[in-house]
Design an enzyme around this catalytic site. Structure first.
Site, mmCIF file in Angstrom:
data_model
loop_
_atom_site.group_PDB
_atom_site.id
_atom_site.type_symbol
_atom_site.label_atom_id
_atom_site.label_comp_id
_atom_site.label_asym_id
_atom_site.label_seq_id
_atom_site.Cartn_x
_atom_site.Cartn_y
_atom_site.Cartn_z
ATOM 1 N N ARG A 1 -13.227 -4.191 -3.000
ATOM 2 C CA ARG A 1 -12.527 -3.842 -1.766
ATOM 3 C C ARG A 1 -11.670 -5.021 -1.303
ATOM 4 O O ARG A 1 -12.074 -5.863 -0.512
ATOM 5 C CB ARG A 1 -13.556 -3.479 -0.685
ATOM 6 C CG ARG A 1 -12.950 -3.127 0.648
ATOM 7 C CD ARG A 1 -12.175 -1.846 0.655
ATOM 8 N NE ARG A 1 -13.034 -0.686 0.403
ATOM 9 C CZ ARG A 1 -12.573 0.502 0.002
ATOM 10 N NH1 ARG A 1 -11.272 0.691 -0.206
ATOM 11 N NH2 ARG A 1 -13.399 1.506 -0.214
ATOM 12 N N GLN B 1 -11.536 8.850 -7.039
ATOM 13 C CA GLN B 1 -10.118 8.583 -6.849
ATOM 14 C C GLN B 1 -9.659 7.268 -7.466
ATOM 15 O O GLN B 1 -10.444 6.370 -7.727
ATOM 16 C CB GLN B 1 -9.724 8.721 -5.392
ATOM 17 C CG GLN B 1 -10.077 7.678 -4.412
ATOM 18 C CD GLN B 1 -9.152 7.848 -3.183
ATOM 19 O OE1 GLN B 1 -8.331 8.773 -3.086
ATOM 20 N NE2 GLN B 1 -9.268 6.937 -2.241
ATOM 21 N N HIS C 1 -2.668 -1.812 -5.861
ATOM 22 C CA HIS C 1 -3.202 -1.479 -4.524
ATOM 23 C C HIS C 1 -3.401 -2.770 -3.711
ATOM 24 O O HIS C 1 -4.521 -3.165 -3.391
ATOM 25 C CB HIS C 1 -4.522 -0.738 -4.707
ATOM 26 C CG HIS C 1 -4.966 0.063 -3.529
ATOM 27 N ND1 HIS C 1 -5.130 -0.471 -2.272
ATOM 28 C CD2 HIS C 1 -5.270 1.374 -3.416
ATOM 29 C CE1 HIS C 1 -5.536 0.486 -1.448
ATOM 30 N NE2 HIS C 1 -5.628 1.624 -2.121
ATOM 31 N N GLU D 1 1.530 -1.099 -1.100
ATOM 32 C CA GLU D 1 1.195 -0.953 -2.517
ATOM 33 C C GLU D 1 2.370 -0.338 -3.261
ATOM 34 O O GLU D 1 2.806 0.748 -2.897
ATOM 35 C CB GLU D 1 -0.018 -0.024 -2.641
ATOM 36 C CG GLU D 1 -1.096 -0.278 -1.601
ATOM 37 C CD GLU D 1 -1.970 0.962 -1.319
ATOM 38 O OE1 GLU D 1 -2.076 1.844 -2.177
ATOM 39 O OE2 GLU D 1 -2.526 1.039 -0.218
HETATM 40 O O1 TA6 Z 1 -3.676 3.793 -1.291
HETATM 41 C C1 TA6 Z 1 -4.157 4.341 -0.094
HETATM 42 C C2 TA6 Z 1 -5.427 5.104 -0.390
HETATM 43 O O2 TA6 Z 1 -5.173 6.072 -1.366
HETATM 44 C C3 TA6 Z 1 -5.987 5.722 0.902
HETATM 45 O O3 TA6 Z 1 -5.872 7.125 0.919
HETATM 46 C C4 TA6 Z 1 -7.397 5.219 0.966
HETATM 47 O O4 TA6 Z 1 -8.323 6.125 0.584
HETATM 48 C C5 TA6 Z 1 -7.334 3.980 0.099
HETATM 49 O O5 TA6 Z 1 -6.413 4.222 -0.906
HETATM 50 C C6 TA6 Z 1 -8.632 3.385 -0.428
HETATM 51 O O6 TA6 Z 1 -9.189 4.130 -1.421
HETATM 52 P P1 TA6 Z 1 -10.584 3.700 -2.063
HETATM 53 O O7 TA6 Z 1 -10.856 4.696 -3.155
HETATM 54 O O8 TA6 Z 1 -10.414 2.311 -2.599
HETATM 55 O O9 TA6 Z 1 -11.603 3.749 -0.954
#
Ligand code: TA6
Length: 273
Positions: free
Chosen positions: A54, A75, A145, A247
């Site tokens: 993080r 994700q 990111h 990002e």
């Molecule tokens: O890049 C922005 C994003 O896609 C947000 O929607 C938010 O969820 C963030 O990334 C963090 O995602 P993560 O999977 O690292 O908690």
């Protein structure tokens, strides 16, 4: 913070500045420009390889967000969750690589090799490349990111995006146009700007951070604000005041990379003032 073993970290140096990459996800976790930290890393970040880090600059590949490009509901793909290896190292430069394996093929049935090259001069440049080793085209989205550390979110603004079309992930809206040349953040923001300019800026009272990108057409602006901060186990409740994610990526549409071809994109971060 759950700490990293020293053999997980690689640092590079250049005239009073340093940068450190964690092998987990090839995540750049620190950039000290002449001693001053520029990247945000949560004090609750987990650095033992059990989850994505993080903060810093996690690499998103092959799926930005949740989507059809991989067989997983997790994700931002798997590259940020895997251990990369060092392929080249100099005083001010390190190159890391990740190759497809049995684990990645279960989620994404292709052969590929990823490279991340970090070069520290007065600027910090990060070059990401994807080599398709499959006989079929490789389809992916990708993003750096980047979490920037700010003294106070109330005092910064984001420049360079005026006139850009964006998708607001919070409203599930189709498309809006950015009206502001200096975007202030005073609440949750999660936007995907399409076909953004190649120079973006974070203006703070004592400095400006410039993000210059190449071959990353899109940009994401994110701050979780109060409620989402509380919901993240690896992020302190108050830390939304100390960070902003700006990002650069190729996320509005996917890259379709022919067999044997290579795709490269990069960002260079610099500080003025
Ligand atoms: O890049 C922005 C994003 O896609 C947000 O929607 C938010 O969820 C963030 O990334 C963090 O995602 P993560 O999977 O690292 O908690």
């Amino acid at each position: 913070m759950v700490l990293a073993g020293q053999d997980e970290l690689v640092s590079v140096f250049h005239s009073g500045s340093s940068a450190t990459v964690h092998l987990h996800g090839a995540t750049l976790i620190s950039w000290k420009h002449h001693g001053e930290e520029q990247l945000f890393l949560s004090k609750k970040a987990v650095l033992n390889g059990s989850k994505p880090i993080r903060g810093g600059i996690p690499v998103v590949f092959p799926q930005f967000g949740v989507g059809p490009l991989i067989k997983s509901s997790q994700q931002h793909g798997f590259a940020r969750s895997m251990r990369w290896t060092v392929s080249e190292r100099k005083e001010n430069k390190v190159k890391l690589q990740l190759r497809s394996d049995e684990q990645t093929r279960l989620l994404y049935p292709f052969d590929f090799e990823l490279h991340l090259a970090v070069t520290l001069e007065d600027n910090l440049s990060v070059e990401f490349s994807v080599h398709n080793l499959s006989a079929a085209p490789l389809e992916f989205t990708a993003l750096l990111h980047t979490y920037f550390r700010v003294e106070s979110i109330a005092d910064i603004s984001v420049g360079g995006l005026a006139g850009c079309v964006y998708r607001d992930k919070l409203r599930d809206s189709s498309k809006d146009v950015e009206a502001s040349s200096e975007i202030k953040i005073a609440g949750e923001v999660d936007r995907v700007y399409l076909d953004a300019p190649t120079s973006l800026f974070i203006h703070a009272p004592k400095k400006t951070v410039k993000i210059a990108s190449s071959n990353f057409p899109d940009a994401v602006l994110w701050n979780p604000w109060i409620e989402k901060s509380k919901a993240m186990a690896d992020f302190d409740d108050e830390e939304y005041k100390e960070m902003v994610c700006l990002e650069v990526g190729h996320v509005g549409r996917s890259v379709i990379l022919p067999a044997s071809a290579q795709w490269t994109a990069s960002q260079t971060l610099s500080i003025a003032g």
